[in-house]
Design an enzyme around this catalytic site. Structure first.
Site, mmCIF file in Angstrom:
data_model
loop_
_atom_site.group_PDB
_atom_site.id
_atom_site.type_symbol
_atom_site.label_atom_id
_atom_site.label_comp_id
_atom_site.label_asym_id
_atom_site.label_seq_id
_atom_site.Cartn_x
_atom_site.Cartn_y
_atom_site.Cartn_z
ATOM 1 N N LYS A 1 6.333 -16.861 7.810
ATOM 2 C CA LYS A 1 7.702 -16.784 7.301
ATOM 3 C C LYS A 1 8.277 -18.186 7.074
ATOM 4 O O LYS A 1 8.964 -18.424 6.088
ATOM 5 C CB LYS A 1 8.594 -15.974 8.248
ATOM 6 N N LYS B 1 -1.187 -5.389 -1.515
ATOM 7 C CA LYS B 1 -0.565 -4.479 -0.550
ATOM 8 C C LYS B 1 0.860 -4.154 -1.021
ATOM 9 O O LYS B 1 1.600 -5.052 -1.409
ATOM 10 C CB LYS B 1 -0.518 -5.172 0.816
ATOM 11 N N LYS C 1 7.788 -4.726 0.162
ATOM 12 C CA LYS C 1 9.036 -5.078 -0.532
ATOM 13 C C LYS C 1 9.082 -6.568 -0.821
ATOM 14 O O LYS C 1 9.699 -6.991 -1.779
ATOM 15 C CB LYS C 1 10.269 -4.582 0.200
HETATM 16 P P1 ADP Z 1 7.219 -4.328 3.913
HETATM 17 O O1 ADP Z 1 5.853 -4.969 3.795
HETATM 18 O O2 ADP Z 1 7.590 -3.619 2.662
HETATM 19 O O3 ADP Z 1 8.264 -5.320 4.378
HETATM 20 P P2 ADP Z 1 7.326 -3.377 6.594
HETATM 21 O O4 ADP Z 1 6.608 -4.594 7.069
HETATM 22 O O5 ADP Z 1 8.777 -3.249 6.909
HETATM 23 O O6 ADP Z 1 7.094 -3.215 5.032
HETATM 24 O O7 ADP Z 1 6.541 -2.108 7.141
HETATM 25 C C1 ADP Z 1 7.061 -1.098 7.966
HETATM 26 C C2 ADP Z 1 5.931 -0.165 8.363
HETATM 27 O O8 ADP Z 1 5.275 0.390 7.214
HETATM 28 C C3 ADP Z 1 4.851 -0.882 9.175
HETATM 29 O O9 ADP Z 1 4.444 -0.029 10.222
HETATM 30 C C4 ADP Z 1 3.720 -1.102 8.191
HETATM 31 O O10 ADP Z 1 2.481 -1.088 8.803
HETATM 32 C C5 ADP Z 1 3.874 0.075 7.215
HETATM 33 N N1 ADP Z 1 3.478 -0.372 5.861
HETATM 34 C C6 ADP Z 1 4.188 -1.173 5.050
HETATM 35 N N2 ADP Z 1 3.546 -1.389 3.883
HETATM 36 C C7 ADP Z 1 2.384 -0.707 3.953
HETATM 37 C C8 ADP Z 1 1.275 -0.518 3.066
HETATM 38 N N3 ADP Z 1 1.250 -1.065 1.855
HETATM 39 N N4 ADP Z 1 0.244 0.253 3.469
HETATM 40 C C9 ADP Z 1 0.259 0.832 4.700
HETATM 41 N N5 ADP Z 1 1.271 0.701 5.577
HETATM 42 C C10 ADP Z 1 2.334 -0.053 5.240
#
Ligand code: ADP
Ligand code: TRP
Length: 321
Positions: free
Chosen positions: A110, A189, A192
């Site tokens: 980050k 992947k 957001k």
């Molecule tokens: P982002 O990457 O959009 O910020 P988060 O880190 O807030 O998403 O993820 C919240 C939850 O959703 C976590 O438990 C994460 O493992 C799952 N998750 C997020 N993106 C994916 C993905 N592309 N495939 C599988 N699981 C995901």
């Protein structure tokens, strides 16, 4: 088995969140003792606008409930409704070597992305450890990116237990390798932070627009296509059983397939799949007082468990005198 996980209310929920985390948690409530919360304190590391956080918190809670989380079968609450977790985070921080936090990839990543390295961001894993240890969680389902934070939680628990006796249950991470990473529009992947998501709750027009943006290869219509390196195929597969997947595979292997047609089908499938959830979510959001009641009920149940841990911890550490 006591299972706990949390999700940050820091943006629109997408297919990766649903298939990677939410659906699994919803399944767990049938068999296991499920603790699930909206991590709004954690979201403050990336979000400073109060209104956005408050709205996002209610929306995330309504979404989880609409998707099937049952507040009777599980314990579901908003993190900040139990500020006890902050007291525990402080106590744990005295058992957290600086080096342990300095090594955390997510902090380093980050900072490398240009996010200001403040103390909240640095201490994020300690608060996460407090979330987990406060409820004596046995298993914590998380994505690969959170694996190190689980190790930190375990290290802190071991240090604390070495000093004061067996106070905390040591949590095990559950990193499900079967739940493949959901790819985003561009094949990376879905996240957001990459702006490549397909969001769960949006109107048909916006949903169709996102689905149509899925990147496909330039193989001409009259040639056979390769399903195995196609993220449209992978995303569509999330909504198919093995038979449906095989059928789609055969269509890929037969010349004449148009990606545009597949995208239109996927859009319709997604729209129909999420339509009842969307409706339920709207109903919940239309009655914020009722929604708050559900969350208060969850916080009350969570508090009873947290209280037991904190009574022990305060006694051991000398805060109760
Ligand atoms: P982002 O990457 O959009 O910020 P988060 O880190 O807030 O998403 O993820 C919240 C939850 O959703 C976590 O438990 C994460 O493992 C799952 N998750 C997020 N993106 C994916 C993905 N592309 N495939 C599988 N699981 C995901
Ligand atoms: N850090 C997690 C994420 O971004 C969310 C989270 C906060 C969490 N506290 C937790 C997950 C405790 C599991 C257990 O995805």
């Amino acid at each position: 088995m006591r299972i706990l996980s949390g999700i940050q209310p820091s943006g629109a929920l997408h297919l990766g969140n649903y298939f990677g985390m939410m659906q699994k948690m919803i399944d767990y409530q049938e068999q296991e003792e499920l603790f699930c919360f909206i991590a709004n304190y954690h979201a403050q590391t990336s979000l400073s606008d109060g209104k956005t956080l408050a709205t996002g918190t209610l929306e995330a809670a309504a979404s989880f409930l609409a998707l099937g989380l049952d507040p009777e079968k599980s314990i579901f609450w908003v993190q900040s409704d139990l500020p006890e977790v902050q007291e525990l985070a402080w106590l744990l921080s005295n058992f957290t070597p600086m080096g342990l936090l300095e090594r955390c990839h997510s902090y380093k990543d980050k900072v490398a992305q240009g996010i200001k390295p403040n103390h909240g961001l640095f201490a994020y894993p300690v608060l996460m450890a407090a979330d987990i240890l406060l409820f004596q969680s046995e298993k914590v389902p998380v994505g690969k990116d959170q694996k190190q934070h689980l190790e930190v939680a375990r290290d802190i628990a071991i240090k604390f237990n070495n000093e004061y006796g067996e106070v905390f249950t040591l949590p095990e991470p559950e990193i499900d390798n079967d739940v493949a990473t959901v790819p985003g529009l561009d094949g990376r992947k879905m996240s957001k932070s990459y702006g490549n998501t397909i969001d769960l709750f949006q109107n048909d027009k916006a949903l169709r627009k996102q689905v149509m943006r899925i990147v496909t290869d330039p193989t001409p219509v009259e040639e056979a296509k390769n399903p195995d390196n196609c993220n449209l195929f992978q995303i569509y597969s999330l909504f198919l059983d093995s038979e449906g997947r095989e059928e789609l595979r055969q269509r890929y292997l037969t010349p004449g397939l148009r990606y545009g047609d597949v995208k239109q089908e996927l859009f319709e499938k997604m729209r129909d799949f999420f339509a009842p959830f969307r409706e339920r979510r709207e109903e919940l959001l239309a009655k914020p007082d009722q929604l708050r009641e559900i969350l208060d009920f969850g916080a009350e149940k969570a508090r009873r468990v947290a209280f037991k841990t904190m009574r022990k911890v305060r006694k051991k550490t000398g805060l109760s005198y």
